[in-house]
Motif scaffolding. Structure first.
Motif, PDB file in Angstrom:
ATOM      1  N   VAL A 225       0.586  -1.342  -0.146  1.00 45.63           N
ATOM      2  CA  VAL A 225      -0.154  -0.647   0.381  1.00 45.63           C
ATOM      3  C   VAL A 225       0.586   1.030   0.238  1.00 45.63           C
ATOM      4  CG1 VAL A 225      -1.499   1.253   1.431  1.00 45.63           C
ATOM      5  CG2 VAL A 225      -1.799  -1.386   1.140  1.00 45.63           C
ATOM      6  N   LEU A 226       0.992   2.284  -1.093  1.00 47.77           N
ATOM      7  CA  LEU A 226       1.670   3.158  -0.541  1.00 47.77           C
ATOM      8  C   LEU A 226       1.507   4.103  -0.843  1.00 47.77           C
ATOM      9  CD1 LEU A 226       4.659   3.664  -2.236  1.00 47.77           C
ATOM     10  CD2 LEU A 226       3.595   4.587  -4.751  1.00 47.77           C
ATOM     11  N   THR A 227       1.749   4.509  -0.035  1.00 49.01           N
ATOM     12  CA  THR A 227       0.503   6.167   0.818  1.00 49.01           C
ATOM     13  C   THR A 227       1.737   7.272   0.694  1.00 49.01           C
ATOM     14  OG1 THR A 227       1.666   5.915   3.294  1.00 49.01           O
ATOM     15  CG2 THR A 227       0.108   4.290   2.423  1.00 49.01           C
ATOM     16  N   LYS A 228       0.679   8.671   0.988  1.00 51.78           N
ATOM     17  CA  LYS A 228       1.508   9.279   1.037  1.00 51.78           C
ATOM     18  C   LYS A 228       1.599   9.398  -0.689  1.00 51.78           C
ATOM     19  CE  LYS A 228       2.290   9.597   6.193  1.00 51.78           C
ATOM     20  NZ  LYS A 228       3.314   9.451   7.015  1.00 51.78           N
ATOM     21  N   LEU A 229       1.333   9.636  -1.489  1.00 51.24           N
ATOM     22  CA  LEU A 229       1.564   9.909  -3.160  1.00 51.24           C
ATOM     23  C   LEU A 229       1.014  11.151  -3.225  1.00 51.24           C
ATOM     24  CD1 LEU A 229       2.667   8.635  -5.241  1.00 51.24           C
ATOM     25  CD2 LEU A 229       0.706   7.600  -5.402  1.00 51.24           C
ATOM     26  N   ASP A 230      -0.121  11.776  -2.719  1.00 53.90           N
ATOM     27  CA  ASP A 230      -0.314  13.259  -2.993  1.00 53.90           C
ATOM     28  C   ASP A 230       0.924  14.109  -2.313  1.00 53.90           C
ATOM     29  OD1 ASP A 230      -0.670  11.882   0.105  1.00 53.90           O
ATOM     30  OD2 ASP A 230      -1.737  13.836   0.415  1.00 53.90           O
ATOM     31  N   GLY A 231       1.493  13.881  -1.186  1.00 56.72           N
ATOM     32  CA  GLY A 231       2.897  14.891  -0.844  1.00 56.72           C
ATOM     33  C   GLY A 231       4.505  14.477  -1.271  1.00 56.72           C
ATOM     34  N   THR A 232       3.760  14.004  -2.930  1.00 56.37           N
ATOM     35  CA  THR A 232       5.492  13.701  -3.145  1.00 56.37           C
ATOM     36  C   THR A 232       6.295  13.525  -4.291  1.00 56.37           C
ATOM     37  OG1 THR A 232       7.179  11.542  -2.718  1.00 56.37           O
ATOM     38  CG2 THR A 232       5.245  11.112  -2.641  1.00 56.37           C
ATOM     39  N   ALA A 233       7.179  13.366  -5.210  1.00 56.47           N
ATOM     40  CA  ALA A 233       6.826  13.539  -6.880  1.00 56.47           C
ATOM     41  C   ALA A 233       7.878  11.938  -6.814  1.00 56.47           C
ATOM     42  CB  ALA A 233       7.341  14.528  -7.127  1.00 56.47           C
ATOM     43  N   LYS A 234       7.304  11.193  -6.006  1.00 60.12           N
ATOM     44  CA  LYS A 234       8.806   9.752  -5.566  1.00 60.12           C
ATOM     45  C   LYS A 234       7.720   8.303  -5.781  1.00 60.12           C
ATOM     46  CE  LYS A 234      12.853  12.156  -3.334  1.00 60.12           C
ATOM     47  NZ  LYS A 234      13.638  11.681  -1.575  1.00 60.12           N
ATOM     48  N   GLY A 235       7.011   9.181  -6.847  1.00 57.57           N
ATOM     49  CA  GLY A 235       5.942   7.299  -7.197  1.00 57.57           C
ATOM     50  C   GLY A 235       7.173   6.521  -7.739  1.00 57.57           C
ATOM     51  N   GLY A 236       8.218   6.986  -8.252  1.00 52.60           N
ATOM     52  CA  GLY A 236       9.063   5.810  -9.074  1.00 52.60           C
ATOM     53  C   GLY A 236       9.033   4.943  -8.931  1.00 52.60           C
ATOM     54  N   ILE A 237       9.054   4.976  -6.346  1.00 48.80           N
ATOM     55  CA  ILE A 237       9.265   3.814  -6.142  1.00 48.80           C
ATOM     56  C   ILE A 237       8.772   1.908  -6.482  1.00 48.80           C
ATOM     57  CG2 ILE A 237       8.404   4.551  -4.887  1.00 48.80           C
ATOM     58  CD1 ILE A 237      10.006   2.992  -2.405  1.00 48.80           C
ATOM     59  N   THR A 238       7.693   3.015  -6.935  1.00 49.93           N
ATOM     60  CA  THR A 238       6.997   1.800  -7.515  1.00 49.93           C
ATOM     61  C   THR A 238       7.346   1.230  -8.828  1.00 49.93           C
ATOM     62  OG1 THR A 238       5.016   2.804  -7.164  1.00 49.93           O
ATOM     63  CG2 THR A 238       4.059   0.846  -8.417  1.00 49.93           C
ATOM     64  N   LEU A 239       7.608   1.296  -9.037  1.00 51.69           N
ATOM     65  CA  LEU A 239       8.943   0.808  -9.809  1.00 51.69           C
ATOM     66  C   LEU A 239      10.141  -0.069  -9.918  1.00 51.69           C
ATOM     67  CD1 LEU A 239       8.856   3.019 -12.784  1.00 51.69           C
ATOM     68  CD2 LEU A 239       7.154   1.626 -12.814  1.00 51.69           C
ATOM     69  N   ALA A 240      10.557   0.697  -8.474  1.00 50.97           N
ATOM     70  CA  ALA A 240      11.585   0.125  -8.072  1.00 50.97           C
ATOM     71  C   ALA A 240      11.175  -1.752  -7.363  1.00 50.97           C
ATOM     72  CB  ALA A 240      13.131   0.859  -7.198  1.00 50.97           C
ATOM     73  N   ILE A 241      10.214  -1.185  -6.560  1.00 52.57           N
ATOM     74  CA  ILE A 241       9.248  -2.427  -6.116  1.00 52.57           C
ATOM     75  C   ILE A 241       8.803  -3.671  -6.537  1.00 52.57           C
ATOM     76  CG2 ILE A 241       7.839  -2.676  -4.368  1.00 52.57           C
ATOM     77  CD1 ILE A 241       8.586  -0.270  -3.000  1.00 52.57           C
ATOM     78  N   ALA A 242       8.301  -3.499  -7.731  1.00 53.04           N
ATOM     79  CA  ALA A 242       7.787  -4.426  -8.648  1.00 53.04           C
ATOM     80  C   ALA A 242       8.942  -5.052  -9.511  1.00 53.04           C
ATOM     81  CB  ALA A 242       6.517  -3.626 -10.044  1.00 53.04           C
ATOM     82  N   ALA A 243       9.489  -3.872 -10.101  1.00 51.34           N
ATOM     83  CA  ALA A 243      11.006  -4.756 -10.940  1.00 51.34           C
ATOM     84  C   ALA A 243      11.774  -5.944  -9.715  1.00 51.34           C
ATOM     85  CB  ALA A 243      11.456  -3.935 -11.436  1.00 51.34           C
ATOM     86  N   GLU A 244      12.053  -4.878  -8.550  1.00 51.84           N
ATOM     87  CA  GLU A 244      13.224  -5.498  -8.271  1.00 51.84           C
ATOM     88  C   GLU A 244      12.960  -6.632  -6.719  1.00 51.84           C
ATOM     89  OE1 GLU A 244      15.531  -3.119  -5.892  1.00 51.84           O
ATOM     90  OE2 GLU A 244      16.329  -1.642  -8.049  1.00 51.84           O
ATOM     91  N   LEU A 245      11.794  -6.454  -7.010  1.00 49.90           N
ATOM     92  CA  LEU A 245      10.970  -7.445  -5.471  1.00 49.90           C
ATOM     93  C   LEU A 245      10.166  -8.217  -5.955  1.00 49.90           C
ATOM     94  CD1 LEU A 245      11.938  -5.152  -2.120  1.00 49.90           C
ATOM     95  CD2 LEU A 245      13.221  -6.585  -3.271  1.00 49.90           C
ATOM     96  N   GLY A 246       9.079  -7.800  -7.239  1.00 50.98           N
ATOM     97  CA  GLY A 246       8.180  -8.522  -7.755  1.00 50.98           C
ATOM     98  C   GLY A 246       6.912  -8.692  -7.080  1.00 50.98           C
ATOM     99  N   ILE A 247       7.598  -7.853  -6.322  1.00 51.32           N
ATOM    100  CA  ILE A 247       5.361  -7.439  -5.955  1.00 51.32           C
ATOM    101  C   ILE A 247       4.509  -5.912  -5.514  1.00 51.32           C
ATOM    102  CG2 ILE A 247       5.247  -6.532  -2.497  1.00 51.32           C
ATOM    103  CD1 ILE A 247       7.736  -7.419  -1.821  1.00 51.32           C
ATOM    104  N   PRO A 248       3.819  -6.463  -6.349  1.00 55.75           N
ATOM    105  CA  PRO A 248       2.644  -4.781  -7.155  1.00 55.75           C
ATOM    106  C   PRO A 248       2.109  -4.416  -5.642  1.00 55.75           C
ATOM    107  CG  PRO A 248       1.500  -7.489  -6.205  1.00 55.75           C
ATOM    108  CD  PRO A 248       2.913  -7.696  -5.755  1.00 55.75           C
ATOM    109  N   VAL A 249       2.532  -2.868  -5.924  1.00 51.40           N
ATOM    110  CA  VAL A 249       1.507  -2.358  -4.918  1.00 51.40           C
ATOM    111  C   VAL A 249       0.163  -2.183  -5.528  1.00 51.40           C
ATOM    112  CG1 VAL A 249       0.634   0.731  -4.930  1.00 51.40           C
ATOM    113  CG2 VAL A 249       3.076  -0.456  -5.092  1.00 51.40           C
ATOM    114  N   LYS A 250      -0.347  -2.535  -4.509  1.00 47.76           N
ATOM    115  CA  LYS A 250      -1.943  -2.839  -4.797  1.00 47.76           C
ATOM    116  C   LYS A 250      -2.755  -1.999  -4.369  1.00 47.76           C
ATOM    117  CE  LYS A 250      -1.815  -8.115  -4.082  1.00 47.76           C
ATOM    118  NZ  LYS A 250      -2.514  -9.539  -3.435  1.00 47.76           N
TER     119      LYS A 250
END
Length: 276
Positions: A225-250
């Protein structure tokens, strides 16, 4: 989401450089170039960007699946470090499950170290029309989790969501405790917890990725669960988590209201991340 991600162009550009283009490797770039040269993708900026959106969406969608609510009761375990919005996410999720899907929900207050966490969960339980199972301050978290699952089985509840202490990923003893909570739950329902969700604060960037790695090892995380996306431009962490760990953001949290907790859509995310 586009508005949320565009709050800081400079920060977004840095995050895209650090997280996005590291995930899209040289082979991917060469494939995109060949597609353009071969005529598969028109040689204009809009078409190339559209294809790039598709590639980013593919990366972000790694391992994606809806939250599993098929079991009765479905047991969800929420984990994460302090300050990630974990307890608030549980409350919002309980509200959606109860008020919008008509499911009966029990919340387990297994974060017994912080009285404020239990009180916050109690407020959300009342708001969501859910039942709350709690223990005394400092009680064994495993015992509270056991009681919550037991209550859900006895009362025929549809979903039980177990909160856990906002443990630091550097504290090995607390990680061991988390493993114990899982074992206690599995004693009652062998395949449970059916979903282990990790709350990650989007503003933490690469530190969030490190947290995800450690929790993935300790807790068999099914989704983020990616929280506080409203206060940041660092949403690219989604790609890092998905690509490196294979864990989806739900799920993503893009604000403070109930409606701001929503399912993650890889295509919408990619378009927001790459929007001009």
């Amino acid at each position: 989401m586009r508005e949320s991600l565009s709050k800081s162009r400079q920060a977004l550009a840095e995050e895209v450089s650090a997280s996005l283009f590291d995930r899209i490797d040289e082979e991917t770039w060469e494939r995109l170039e060949r597609q353009v040269e071969g005529g598969g993708v028109p040689a204009d900026g809009a078409a190339v960007q559209e294809r790039l959106v598709e590639i980013v969406a593919e990366v972000a969608a790694t391992g994606r699946a809806p939250i599993d609510l098929s079991a009765v009761p479905a047991v969800l375990l929420m984990v994460g470090v302090n300050g990630t919005g974990k307890t608030t996410t549980i409350g919002k999720l309980a509200w959606h499950l109860s008020k919008e899907l008509g499911l009966s929900v029990i919340l387990g207050a297994a974060d017994t170290y912080r009285a404020a966490a239990t009180e916050q969960l109690a407020e959300w339980a009342q708001r969501a029309g859910a039942e709350l199972v709690r223990g005394e301050a400092g009680a064994d978290p495993g015992a509270v989790a056991f009681d919550a699952v037991s209550a859900a089985r006895a009362r025929g509840a549809d979903v039980v969501i177990v909160d856990t202490a906002g443990r630091l990923h550097t504290q090995g003893n607390l990680m061991d405790e988390l493993a114990k909570v899982r074992r206690v739950i599995a004693k009652q329902i062998p395949e449970a917890p059916h979903e282990t969700l990790l709350a990650i604060d989007a503003t933490t960037g690469q530190n969030g990725l490190r947290q995800a790695k450690v929790f993935a090892e300790a807790a068999e995380v099914d989704g983020v669960v990616l929280t506080k996306l409203d206060g940041t431009a660092k949403g690219g962490i989604t790609l890092a988590i998905a690509a490196e760990l294979g864990i989806p953001v739900k799920l993503i949290g893009v604000g403070e209201t109930l409606e701001d907790l929503r399912p993650f859509d890889p295509d919408d995310f990619a378009r927001a991340l790459l929007a001009e």
